[in-house]
Scaffold this motif. Structure first.
Motif, PDB file in Angstrom:
ATOM      1  N   ASP A 296       0.836  -1.199   0.000  1.00 22.73           N
ATOM      2  CA  ASP A 296       0.000   0.000   0.000  1.00 22.73           C
ATOM      3  C   ASP A 296       0.869   1.247   0.000  1.00 22.73           C
ATOM      4  O   ASP A 296       0.630   2.209  -0.733  1.00 22.73           O
ATOM      5  CB  ASP A 296      -0.917  -0.022   1.232  1.00 22.73           C
ATOM      6  N   SER A 297       1.909   1.261   0.818  1.00 22.33           N
ATOM      7  CA  SER A 297       2.816   2.406   0.883  1.00 22.33           C
ATOM      8  C   SER A 297       3.602   2.578  -0.406  1.00 22.33           C
ATOM      9  O   SER A 297       3.778   3.691  -0.904  1.00 22.33           O
ATOM     10  CB  SER A 297       3.775   2.247   2.067  1.00 22.33           C
ATOM     11  N   ALA A 298       4.076   1.460  -0.972  1.00 23.99           N
ATOM     12  CA  ALA A 298       4.905   1.517  -2.175  1.00 23.99           C
ATOM     13  C   ALA A 298       4.134   2.036  -3.377  1.00 23.99           C
ATOM     14  O   ALA A 298       4.703   2.699  -4.263  1.00 23.99           O
ATOM     15  CB  ALA A 298       5.469   0.132  -2.476  1.00 23.99           C
ATOM     16  N   TRP A 299       2.844   1.761  -3.439  1.00 26.70           N
ATOM     17  CA  TRP A 299       2.030   2.206  -4.564  1.00 26.70           C
ATOM     18  C   TRP A 299       1.368   3.562  -4.331  1.00 26.70           C
ATOM     19  O   TRP A 299       1.267   4.371  -5.246  1.00 26.70           O
ATOM     20  CB  TRP A 299       0.946   1.174  -4.855  1.00 26.70           C
ATOM     21  N   PHE A 300       0.884   3.790  -3.109  1.00 31.78           N
ATOM     22  CA  PHE A 300       0.017   4.940  -2.884  1.00 31.78           C
ATOM     23  C   PHE A 300       0.473   5.904  -1.783  1.00 31.78           C
ATOM     24  O   PHE A 300      -0.016   7.021  -1.716  1.00 31.78           O
ATOM     25  CB  PHE A 300      -1.399   4.464  -2.518  1.00 31.78           C
ATOM     26  N   GLY A 301       1.360   5.469  -0.902  1.00 29.30           N
ATOM     27  CA  GLY A 301       1.640   6.248   0.301  1.00 29.30           C
ATOM     28  C   GLY A 301       3.017   6.881   0.332  1.00 29.30           C
ATOM     29  O   GLY A 301       3.567   7.316  -0.688  1.00 29.30           O
ATOM     30  N   GLN A 302       3.615   6.895   1.534  1.00 29.17           N
ATOM     31  CA  GLN A 302       4.905   7.541   1.729  1.00 29.17           C
ATOM     32  C   GLN A 302       6.008   6.894   0.894  1.00 29.17           C
ATOM     33  O   GLN A 302       6.911   7.581   0.413  1.00 29.17           O
ATOM     34  CB  GLN A 302       5.273   7.501   3.210  1.00 29.17           C
ATOM     35  N   GLY A 303       5.933   5.582   0.719  1.00 29.51           N
ATOM     36  CA  GLY A 303       6.926   4.899  -0.106  1.00 29.51           C
ATOM     37  C   GLY A 303       6.897   5.387  -1.542  1.00 29.51           C
ATOM     38  O   GLY A 303       7.943   5.605  -2.168  1.00 29.51           O
ATOM     39  N   ALA A 304       5.689   5.557  -2.088  1.00 32.55           N
ATOM     40  CA  ALA A 304       5.552   6.059  -3.460  1.00 32.55           C
ATOM     41  C   ALA A 304       6.131   7.462  -3.583  1.00 32.55           C
ATOM     42  O   ALA A 304       6.777   7.802  -4.587  1.00 32.55           O
ATOM     43  CB  ALA A 304       4.087   6.041  -3.875  1.00 32.55           C
ATOM     44  N   MET A 305       5.912   8.295  -2.575  1.00 32.33           N
ATOM     45  CA  MET A 305       6.437   9.660  -2.612  1.00 32.33           C
ATOM     46  C   MET A 305       7.964   9.669  -2.541  1.00 32.33           C
ATOM     47  O   MET A 305       8.624  10.475  -3.206  1.00 32.33           O
ATOM     48  CB  MET A 305       5.836  10.487  -1.470  1.00 32.33           C
TER      49      MET A 305
END
Length: 318
Positions: A296-305
């Motif tokens: 979820d983070s890698a696609w949409f959250g802090q990880g993606a940013m």
């Protein structure tokens, strides 16, 4: 360990997050819907409340400004939203790909349900790919996701996967938008979304050109450290790196040889290798409550940013 991913299906190789039911390629959209968990409707009903408290007679009232969204199959409540909220149904996520899979060479690869039905997605391979210095292969994908709890607008974006390590990276393509977001205050129009994204070989060629340039850009050790300090907003005057940022040290170790594919000619000591050290950290190494939280983070959250910032910074190097 609890999972945010409730159900999921995939075709081809097991996804990097290791979750889901395996399907043979070229299945119908009905099969995808049944196996991925996208075979329900999001229903809605007005908000009602009981004023019969403290011994008063029960009396049910309606609150007309909001509605409850719930699943048609389990009747589980999903969220409370305003009456202006435009729902995107699970079958609309898969139908988005019908003409792309039937006429444009796309192939569905994963689809699923997260957070009990509050977040939905499907990912398809575009058929576009290239190799950097012969051995480092990158495939193109198109992701479509939505949510009904206010956490995500309906989002369509191009992304890439580096095969050797299954690292994902949202990509900006010239000639169209890298991402199209449709707020839930407006109706989802798949035709318009596809028009805004823009599908062209020249756009993919531009991305390939930039990745090859990153692979040609050799970095000195000081340049890599400066890059990472800037990425993680760390002070430049502190030389005690281990005490300053364990996270930065972890990414640096991935870049210097601990990462998957770090020893390939395309990555060793290059800006491309540094970018992929960040994507591997986000997709595979970063601490998370569970594998699905990391997705979820890698696609949409802090990880993606963080990955988007790394892409911008490495592009600036060339």
């Amino acid at each position: 360990m609890s999972h945010e991913i409730e159900t999921m299906a995939y075709a081809g190789q097991t996804p990097w997050h290791g979750l889901g039911k395996a399907l043979t390629p070229n299945q119908s959209l009905d099969t995808w819907a049944n196996q991925s968990g996208l075979n329900f409707k999001i229903m809605e009903t007005p908000v009602r409340f009981n004023s019969g408290l403290l011994g008063a007679p029960e009396k049910i009232h309606m609150y007309s400004d909001q509605k409850v969204l719930y699943r048609s199959d389990t009747k589980a409540a999903l969220s409370v939203v305003s009456n202006r909220y435009q729902v995107v149904q699970p079958d609309e996520i898969l139908e988005f790909y019908r003409d792309l899979t039937e006429r444009s060479g796309f192939e569905l690869e994963t689809a699923g349900v997260m957070k009990g039905g509050r977040k939905l997605w499907a990912l398809a391979k575009t058929g576009q790919s290239f190799s950097i210095k012969d051995k480092d292969r990158i495939n193109g994908y198109l992701l479509l996701a939505t949510a009904c709890d206010g956490s995500l607008a309906t989002t369509a974006q191009f992304t890439s996967v580096r095969v050797v390590c299954n690292n994902t990276l949202a990509i900006a393509l010239s000639g169209g938008k890298d991402v199209v977001k449709v707020p839930h205050s407006t109706a989802f129009d798949p035709v318009r979304v596809k028009q805004e994204l823009g599908f062209s070989n020249s756009a993919w060629d531009n991305f390939r050109y930039r990745m090859n340039k990153l692979a040609e850009r050799k970095l000195k050790d000081r340049e890599a450290e400066t890059f990472l300090r800037s990425l993680f907003s760390l002070p430049f005057e502190n030389n005690e790196l281990q005490k300053v940022a364990p996270t930065m040290c972890q990414v640096k170790r991935i870049y210097e040889g601990k990462g998957r594919g770090a020893e390939l000619a395309s990555a060793k000591g290059t800006a491309f290798g540094l970018l992929n050290a960040v994507t591997q950290f986000v997709d595979h190494e970063r601490r998370a409550k569970s594998v699905d939280h990391r997705l979820d983070s890698a696609w949409f959250g802090q990880g993606a940013m963080l990955k988007a910032k790394a892409l911008w910074q490495t592009t600036a190097l060339i």
